[in-house]
Design an enzyme around this catalytic site. Structure first.
Site, PDB file in Angstrom:
ATOM      1  N   SER A 164       0.814  -1.222   0.000  1.00  0.00           N
ATOM      2  CA  SER A 164       0.000   0.000   0.000  1.00  0.00           C
ATOM      3  C   SER A 164       0.848   1.274   0.000  1.00  0.00           C
ATOM      4  O   SER A 164       0.380   2.331  -0.416  1.00  0.00           O
ATOM      5  CB  SER A 164      -0.943   0.018   1.201  1.00  0.00           C
ATOM      6  N   LYS A 201       0.766   4.943   6.668  1.00  0.00           N
ATOM      7  CA  LYS A 201       0.267   5.723   5.535  1.00  0.00           C
ATOM      8  C   LYS A 201       0.928   7.104   5.571  1.00  0.00           C
ATOM      9  O   LYS A 201       1.648   7.451   6.503  1.00  0.00           O
ATOM     10  CB  LYS A 201      -1.266   5.896   5.596  1.00  0.00           C
TER      11      LYS A 201
END
Length: 221
Positions: free
Chosen positions: A81, A132
């Site tokens: 990701s 993230k």
């Protein structure tokens, strides 16, 4: 006259060494006592060494626990990701004290506790923490048009490596106080704030600052 001439008459008696009388000052028992004292000293020295090592290990363990709890922690990357910034198998160093005196900023790569919705809404490895990049901060209005991200009416210039197309669009929204909007650098493959919402400040573990393994990937994030 020699000493032999002074010997008294009569038969000679052979005296063995074992019958030699002990000196009056008691020096004959000094050797056994000395050995006992040395053994006792060695035992005391061994006990002191063991205690010293126990203390050293206890202090080292305490320091390691404090450092892990409040200063830095390492993490393993299990998904793509955050590709190409982070790859599967990377091990990163997270500075947990990074935001003790400052606030998270746009572009920071952070580790945070996974929100409950992530477990049900994302097809990704089940983990307790996620990594993230911050795209929007409290009070900012954010949305997307095509592959472009807008923050307060201005195109966000992503001067970090990332993958386009954007994939899931960002609906127009104003980020609440103490919340952060985050995305993975692998935009089309990341399940992030576009899906499950904001990251509260209190859920942020720290700032990812270094890839330390494998050695070939060693770099500052």
């Amino acid at each position: 006259m020699t000493p032999d001439d002074e010997s008294p008459a009569g038969p000679l008696i052979e005296v063995s060494d074992d019958t030699t009388p002990a000196p009056a000052d008691g020096t004959a028992s000094a050797a056994p006592e000395s050995r006992t004292a040395k053994k006792a000293a060695r035992r005391r020295s061994t006990v002191r060494s063991v205690i010293d090592w126990v203390v050293v290990l206890a202090v080292a363990t305490s320091i390691a626990l404090v450092v892990r709890a409040y200063v830095v922690q390492t993490y393993y990357i299990p998904s793509l990701s955050m590709y190409p910034t982070l790859k599967v198998g990377d091990r990163i160093l997270v500075l947990k004290a990074a935001y003790r005196f400052t606030s998270p900023a746009t572009g920071d790569v952070i580790v945070f506790r996974a929100p409950p919705a992530e477990r049900t809404m994302c097809d990704s490895p089940e983990v307790d923490d996620l990594v993230k990049r911050i795209i929007g901060t409290p009070g900012e209005t954010i949305w997307s048009v095509g592959d472009s991200i807008y923050v307060d009416g201005h195109v966000l210039h992503q001067d970090w490596s990332h993958v386009d197309p954007l994939g899931e669009a960002i609906r127009r929204q104003t980020i609440p106080t103490n919340d952060y909007f985050v995305m993975g650098d692998n935009h089309p493959e990341s399940c992030d704030s576009r899906v499950w919402g904001y990251v509260p400040l209190g859920n942020i573990v720290g700032k990812a600052v270094l890839i330390f393994w494998p050695i070939s990937r060693f770099s500052i994030i």
